[in-house]
Enzyme design. Structure first.
Site, PDB file in Angstrom:
ATOM      1  N   ASP A 142       0.812  -1.218   0.000  1.00 25.04           N
ATOM      2  CA  ASP A 142       0.000   0.000   0.000  1.00 25.04           C
ATOM      3  C   ASP A 142       0.844   1.266   0.000  1.00 25.04           C
ATOM      4  O   ASP A 142       0.321   2.356  -0.204  1.00 25.04           O
ATOM      5  CB  ASP A 142      -0.842   0.036   1.283  1.00 25.04           C
ATOM      6  CG  ASP A 142      -2.125  -0.735   1.135  1.00 25.04           C
ATOM      7  OD1 ASP A 142      -2.746  -0.645   0.082  1.00 25.04           O
ATOM      8  OD2 ASP A 142      -2.509  -1.428   2.099  1.00 25.04           O
TER       9      ASP A 142
HETATM   10  C1  BGC Z   1       0.209   1.411   6.201  1.00 24.34           C
HETATM   11  C2  BGC Z   1      -0.204   0.236   5.398  1.00 24.34           C
HETATM   12  C3  BGC Z   1      -1.691   0.272   5.219  1.00 24.34           C
HETATM   13  C4  BGC Z   1      -2.088   1.592   4.573  1.00 24.34           C
HETATM   14  C5  BGC Z   1      -3.553   1.710   4.263  1.00 24.34           C
HETATM   15  C6  BGC Z   1      -0.311   2.678   5.584  1.00 24.34           C
HETATM   16  O1  BGC Z   1      -0.018   3.759   6.399  1.00 24.34           O
HETATM   17  O2  BGC Z   1       1.601   1.436   6.320  1.00 24.34           O
HETATM   18  O3  BGC Z   1       0.215  -0.950   6.022  1.00 24.34           O
HETATM   19  O4  BGC Z   1      -2.104  -0.790   4.438  1.00 24.34           O
HETATM   20  O5  BGC Z   1      -1.687   2.634   5.396  1.00 24.34           O
HETATM   21  O6  BGC Z   1      -4.341   1.872   5.385  1.00 24.34           O
HETATM   22  C1  NOJ Z   2      -1.954  -3.639   5.273  1.00 26.68           C
HETATM   23  C2  NOJ Z   2      -3.088  -3.804   4.328  1.00 26.68           C
HETATM   24  O1  NOJ Z   2      -4.241  -4.175   5.018  1.00 26.68           O
HETATM   25  C3  NOJ Z   2      -2.757  -4.832   3.263  1.00 26.68           C
HETATM   26  O2  NOJ Z   2      -3.789  -4.907   2.342  1.00 26.68           O
HETATM   27  C4  NOJ Z   2      -1.463  -4.452   2.603  1.00 26.68           C
HETATM   28  O3  NOJ Z   2      -1.191  -5.404   1.633  1.00 26.68           O
HETATM   29  C5  NOJ Z   2      -0.343  -4.326   3.614  1.00 26.68           C
HETATM   30  N1  NOJ Z   2      -0.745  -3.349   4.592  1.00 26.68           N
HETATM   31  C6  NOJ Z   2       0.976  -3.919   2.996  1.00 26.68           C
HETATM   32  O4  NOJ Z   2       0.982  -2.588   2.631  1.00 26.68           O
END
Ligand code: BGC
Ligand code: NOJ
Length: 820
Positions: free
Chosen positions: A493
């Site tokens: 993400d």
């Molecule tokens: C986090 C991710 C998460 C994304 C969306 C980011 O700040 O590091 O792990 O999936 O936010 O909520």
């Molecule tokens: C948390 C999110 O829920 C998941 O969908 C994503 O793949 C990981 N973060 C890595 O960014």
């Protein structure tokens, strides 16, 4: 087991009762459990903190909880005892009064927690759980007088109501301080804020022997006081306050006069109830809640025999649910996680996705499309019917383009406009989820279910068409090298290659200021190949051979592109940025090698024949593996790169910037099994296995019975410290990796495949697997070093390693495998 005594454990596993027993209340972080597994849920910490909600932690929050509070975990299902002679009062769960207790224990079990202690000769504990099929939770408080003299005590139980929408409740005080309303009837407290107008639901808090109550928080606590010192508990009497506005709460008082050795049980019931709109009031036309249908439910569970029976049903439910797969290997940490805790965590991630934990506030995120599809990998064998329903709900939020809303709200089941779509990996996870369901159940009818797009009535198409659109989504979104365009982000993400954000507070996930036509993802390419092959197998099974060929053709084309533009010499590249420059290459200054593309390509079997997979796994071992797990990339980004997005916003070693993201470690484990390297696979498995990390509780800090999303990587000062426990794809993927690839008991469209890739020094293992109505008793014996297997089924040798359904009514089948 206090810190400083050389011990770093804060409790122990009781595997027989499937409990983790916490013996010290001030764990490094609150160690939590989930209550409920269907519609009514609660989160409970080891000191009784937490909250409850119905279906949706944002829109139907029953009780209030203050995140990021000081101390960390304050507010919950608090019980107080008061000695009416000494006037002393305390909480058997330690919080909120924090007395020095004797024999404090918190037993977190499957869907229940029992918290208690002894103080001043009074032993007290409370068992909290949600009965199956009900929208309520039961607290059974048991108090025993261990003194030589009679004890004259009062007991108090309290909760603070939330005014339903947790987001609004935490922000809109000018309105909310005026809306609170309650009723109290026959000693039952009913919370009915907004019931008079657009809501037809209410909450209630009942007690088996009430002698007094409070419903206004300030009356209960007293001015400028908190939960550690309520004025009413101090005085020994509640005030029977009726809340008008401000902060409705529920408190009950009970009287406990106990002879020496005498035990008494009090039951509290906290619940949620809905009435038909036309039948909300009794008498009709009044403003009084119609309680006709709720009263019998309350009366039933206030009876402790009924409560006990409901608890036994919950125990049997878990016995049966976990019984679908049980294993006995030489490694106790593997056994405990597979047989109990990892499966249990998969239920929690299935239920919550990433919405409500002690690190997910319940108001931030709904259910993730990619997340929930992946969660099925660890869940589908436990309750296939619920997996089916989830798949259809998810698919109904898919967009006509084949793309997907990134999240949906569990109460409304509609896609969230706030976050929208455009995460270009999302659609493929639907194929992965559906495929897992088909392999588990053989229920092909799901593909013919008519499912809407974007929840639009009239747009229904068979689920199978949704899968086709998922696949085609990528075909129309290829970049300059022929690799899939990344969109807002792929699995990572935080790799936001079209975002270029220089404005504080902008969301990296929703800000897009590039046209998105250049940045490509090698990870999505690997996922495309994987999902394409799954879809081809499904098409073939449906007799659609030409179509299957087409899918295979497309995956072959993508393989060629990966070979040409996705390989860096020793490992797979990660992506190309908006300038067309490589990410995850030896040419890069930082972020030279990433786990995702390497793990996923190896998992997908890409490069098995030409040595690429082996080379990639070796490189991961050399550059990314640490003693606490495998980090996301190396070297960590030491500064903010505008063109990379959120990944470089984290300090080195945390989260996506070279943290140990436990979700993706299993991709490497599976990759290692595909290379036949069982020692490496199980070694990686053990490095992040929370049970195996129990001994380093002071470093790990999170619960030793469930996975956390992340462990700080080697670039962080806190290397080895876990964060964000419970709600993570780590649960399903680790379960899937150990069960289906290392132990090798794998579901396929044809039957149950047995292909273990276990450590060389394991003499074997045994397992029970209930699969499509048959119990398979599997016994694996190692006679040589390798992974070739010879199978017998009920004594008869079979060709290959797929055990087909017996088809003659045999309910149990013995499968023996000799590894050589
Ligand atoms: C986090 C991710 C998460 C994304 C969306 C980011 O700040 O590091 O792990 O999936 O936010 O909520
Ligand atoms: C948390 C999110 O829920 C998941 O969908 C994503 O793949 C990981 N973060 C890595 O960014």
């Amino acid at each position: 087991m206090r810190k400083g005594d050389g011990e770093v454990k804060f409790g122990y596993f009781d595997d027989r009762d499937r409990e983790y027993v916490i013996t010290q209340p001030d764990t490094p972080l609150p160690w939590i459990n989930y209550l409920g597994c269907e519609a009514y849920f609660g989160i409970i910490s080891n000191t009784a903190g937490g909250y409850s909600f119905y279906r949706d932690a944002r829109l139907r929050r029953l009780t209030r909880y203050r995140y990021n509070n000081v101390p960390f975990d304050f507010g919950g299902r608090y019980v107080y005892l008061r000695d009416n002679e000494s006037k002393e009062f305390w909480s058997p769960s330690w919080q909120p009064t924090r007395h020095e207790l004797k024999d404090y224990t918190c037993r977190h079990g499957m869907g229940y927690s029992v918290i208690g202690s002894t103080y001043a000769g009074i032993e007290a504990h409370t068992r909290y759980f949600v009965p199956l099929g009900e929208n309520l939770e039961i607290w059974q408080l048991t108090v025993t007088n261990g003194r030589a003299t009679k004890a004259r005590l009062s007991g108090f139980a309290s909760i603070e109501f939330c005014l339903w929408d947790a987001q609004d409740d935490a922000t809109n005080f000018q309105r909310n301080f005026n809306t609170g309303q309650v009723e109290v009837e026959d000693g039952v407290i009913y919370h009915k804020t907004e019931y008079r107008e657009r809501r037809n639901h209410f909450a209630y808090f009942a007690c088996s022997e009430p002698v007094g109550f409070d419903t206004q928080r300030e009356a209960f606590l007293g001015r400028y006081r908190s939960w550690d010192k309520p004025v009413t508990v101090e005085a020994g009497a509640l005030t029977n306050s009726i809340a008008h506005g401000w902060s409705p709460m529920g408190a009950h008082q009970v009287s406990l006069e106990l002879e020496p050795g005498e035990t008494k049980e009090i039951v509290f019931v906290l619940g949620y109830h809905e009435n038909p709109v036309e039948d909300k009031f009794d008498p009709p036309g009044s403003q009084t809640i119609n309680k006709k249908t709720v009263k019998p439910v309350i009366a039933k569970y206030l009876d402790s025999a009924e409560a006990d029976a409901a608890f036994e049903r919950l125990r049997s439910y878990w016995e049966k649910t976990l019984g679908v797969f049980q294993v006995n290997t030489p490694d106790p940490h593997t056994n405990r996680m597979v047989n109990i805790w990892n499966a249990y965590q998969c239920m929690a991630t299935f239920n919550m996705s990433r919405s409500a934990s002690f690190y997910e506030s319940g108001i931030g995120r709904g259910l993730g499309f990619r997340d929930s599809n992946q969660d099925l990998l660890g869940f589908v064998h436990m309750v296939p019917s619920r997996a089916r329903e989830r798949i259809l709900d998810l698919a109904a939020t898919q967009l006509p383009t084949g793309g997907a809303y990134h999240q949906y709200q569990p109460l409304t089941k509609r896609g969230n406009n706030d976050i929208g779509g455009g995460f270009n990996d999302d659609p493929h996870w639907l194929i992965v989820g559906v495929s897992a369901y088909l392999k588990e159940t053989g229920d092909w009818s799901i593909l013919d279910e008519a499912v809407q797009y974007d929840n639009e009535p009239g747009s229904e198409q068979p689920l199978y068409e949704h899968l086709q659109r998922s696949f085609n989504y990528t075909l129309t979104r290829l970049g300059p090298h022929g690799l899939p365009l990344i969109g807002r982000a792929d699995w990572n993400d935080c790799l936001n290659l079209n975002c270029f954000s220089d404005t504080p507070g902008q969301s990296f996930q929703t800000t897009t200021n590039k046209d998105g036509k250049v940045a490509e993802s090698v990870f999505i390419a690997g996922l495309f190949v994987y999902a394409g092959r799954e879809l081809a197998a499904i098409a073939e099974k449906r007799g659609l051979e030409a179509e299957a060929k087409k899918y295979i053709g497309e995956t072959e084309k993508m393989l060629a592109v990966i070979n040409e533009h996705g390989w860096d010499g020793e490992w797979f590249l990660r992506a190309y940025d908006d300038f067309g420059r490589k990410i995850g290459s030896k040419e890069c200054e930082e972020g030279k090698i990433f786990i995702e593309s390497n793990g996923f390509c190896a998992l997908a079997g890409i490069g098995l024949e030409d040595g690429k997979a082996a080379s990639a796994m070796d490189a991961v071992g050399k550059h990314l593996a640490t003693k606490h797990g495998i980090v996301v990339q190396q070297p960590a980004y030491s500064k903010y790169y505008l063109e990379l997005g959120e990944i470089s916003s984290y300090p080195p070693g945390y989260k996506e910037n070279a943290g140990i993201f436990c979700h993706v470690n299993p991709w490497v484990m599976i990759g290692e099994t595909r290379l036949g390297r069982g020692d490496a696979a199980h070694d990686y498995y053990s490095r992040i296995n929370p049970s195996a990390r129990e001994e380093i509780g002071d470093l790990h800090r999170c619960e030793p019975y469930v996975y956390a999303q992340m462990i700080a990587g080697k670039d962080a000062p806190t290397f080895g410290e876990a964060k964000n426990s419970w709600l993570t794809g780590t649960a399903a993927w680790n379960y899937y990796a150990i069960v289906q690839w290392i132990l090798g008991i794998r579901t396929t469209l044809e039957g149950l495949e047995i292909a273990p890739v276990i450590p060389k020094n394991w003499p074997g293992f045994t397992a029970t697997r209930r699969f499509r109505g048959v119990a398979y008793e599997v016994a694996i014996e190692r006679r040589g070093d390798g992974n070739s297997i010879a199978l017998t089924v009920d004594g008869e040798a079979i060709e290959g390693n797929i055990v087909k359904a017996p088809g003659d009514g045999r309910g149990t089948v013995m499968v023996k495998g000799i590894l050589s």
